[in-house]
Design an enzyme around this catalytic site. Structure first.
Site, PDB file in Angstrom:
ATOM      1  N   GLU A 104      -4.452   4.093   3.699  1.00  0.00           N
ATOM      2  CA  GLU A 104      -3.599   2.944   2.948  1.00  0.00           C
ATOM      3  C   GLU A 104      -4.049   2.671   1.850  1.00  0.00           C
ATOM      4  OE1 GLU A 104      -1.679   0.304   6.375  1.00  0.00           O
ATOM      5  OE2 GLU A 104      -3.920   0.848   6.862  1.00  0.00           O
ATOM      6  N   THR A 155       0.855  -1.070   0.157  1.00  0.00           N
ATOM      7  CA  THR A 155      -0.123  -0.144  -0.042  1.00  0.00           C
ATOM      8  C   THR A 155       0.968   1.392   0.024  1.00  0.00           C
ATOM      9  OG1 THR A 155      -0.368  -0.071   2.477  1.00  0.00           O
ATOM     10  CG2 THR A 155      -1.906  -1.009   1.198  1.00  0.00           C
ATOM     11  N   ASN A 157       1.164   4.730   1.885  1.00  0.00           N
ATOM     12  CA  ASN A 157       0.519   5.151   3.033  1.00  0.00           C
ATOM     13  C   ASN A 157       0.520   6.736   2.822  1.00  0.00           C
ATOM     14  OD1 ASN A 157       0.042   2.557   3.819  1.00  0.00           O
ATOM     15  ND2 ASN A 157       2.220   2.547   4.538  1.00  0.00           N
TER      16      ASN A 157
END
Length: 326
Positions: A261, A212, A214
């Protein structure tokens, strides 16, 4: 487009921007209500062949008056400037809103800012615009000052949606706090969008097969925690569909700071340090606490399928949505 920051040196406004048609307001969200004011300013500027300007204030006045409870900004200054540029304005003037500025008289605002500094030819604003110490300046004051000093004043009525309800930034904030991002988009005229630098996280997603990007958002953002179908715009303008989690990651960490995320579909690469944006298309579900990582991964797969299906059929809501989220 020029973003002009007023400062205490009293730097002169560039000559090419003087004498313009100026839309005045905070315009947080640049929502459809604001767009009715802005559109009128653009029409007048085009008809008179004058520069089209926006005069706005930073930071948000409510944050200055109540710093302990800063307002949830729908569009921080850089994003707001891009939206205004997309609409067709030549310049945004960001005037610093300070406690001292709030105590200046309405007449001083007219004389020193509108006339001497900007050399305004026409002011366009909402019907309820107030300014000056104690909000002493209102529509009648502004129109009278214009008549005395040779600039025009156009007041625009409140804009109502298809259900005859007034569109407002506070109403949109409420929708976002409920996770109703599709409804908020209908009020904004584009998908709600945030932007921030991509930062390092715990990298748990990478180990699960779902790396992900972030982002830490300001603490005053009251978007409902949950899972969303999103579009992610890289710093270079490339766009990827994705699924994003906003919240506190209850399965992984308790009482952590809220984090956005985003898992980007069909993407691999290093985004750390890039300032990217995320546009929200649909709320898929609330945050859940899972009994371990295996059921979490199974749910992520379902979220990905649902997000891909939702995003496959979306179309731009208009010019701003096309510029920002498509």
């Amino acid at each position: 487009m020029t973003v002009f920051h007023r400062n205490e040196t009293k730097e002169a406004l560039p000559e090419r921007l003087r004498g313009g048609v100026v839309a005045i307001g905070n315009f947080d969200g640049v929502h459809r209500g604001h767009q009715s004011v802005l559109a009128r300013a653009l029409e007048l500027a085009a008809a008179r062949q004058k520069p089209a300007l926006v005069l706005t204030f930073e930071p948000h006045p409510r944050t200055v008056f109540k710093p302990q409870t800063p307002v949830f900004r729908l569009t921080p200054a850089p994003l707001k400037a891009r939206l205004l540029e997309a609409l067709g304005f030549q310049s945004v003037i960001e005037y610093p809103f300070t406690p001292d500025f709030s105590q200046r008289s309405a007449q001083d605002f007219i004389t020193s800012i509108l006339m001497e500094w900007i050399g305004v030819s026409e002011v366009v604003t909402g019907f309820d615009f107030h300014f000056g110490r104690g909000r002493e300046g209102g529509p009648a004051f502004l129109m009278s000052a214009g008549a005395r000093n040779g600039f025009g004043v156009t007041l625009v009525d409140a804009f109502r949606d298809e259900n005859t309800e007034v569109i407002s930034s506070s109403r949109i904030r409420t929708l976002l706090s409920e996770g109703a991002v599709a409804e908020a988009a209908g009020q904004l005229g584009y998908r709600y969008t945030v932007e921030a630098e991509v930062i390092h996280g715990q990298q748990l997603g990478r180990t699960l097969g779902y790396p992900t990007a972030n982002m830490s958002l300001p603490g005053e953002v009251t978007l409902r925690p949950g899972i969303y179908a999103v579009r992610f715009r890289l710093e270079n303008g490339a766009i990827h569909d994705g699924v994003a989690s906003f919240g506190y990651r209850p399965t992984v960490i308790d009482n952590g700071a809220p984090l956005l995320e985003t898992y980007l579909f069909d993407f691999s690469g290093d985004l750390y340090g890039q300032v990217c944006s995320v546009s929200f298309f649909g709320h898929l579900r609330d945050e859940l606490k899972f009994d371990g990582l295996e059921p979490l991964v199974a749910q992520i797969r379902k979220d990905e399928e649902e997000a891909r299906a939702l995003l496959s059929g979306v179309r731009p809501l208009g010019v701003l949505d096309e510029k920002i989220a498509s």
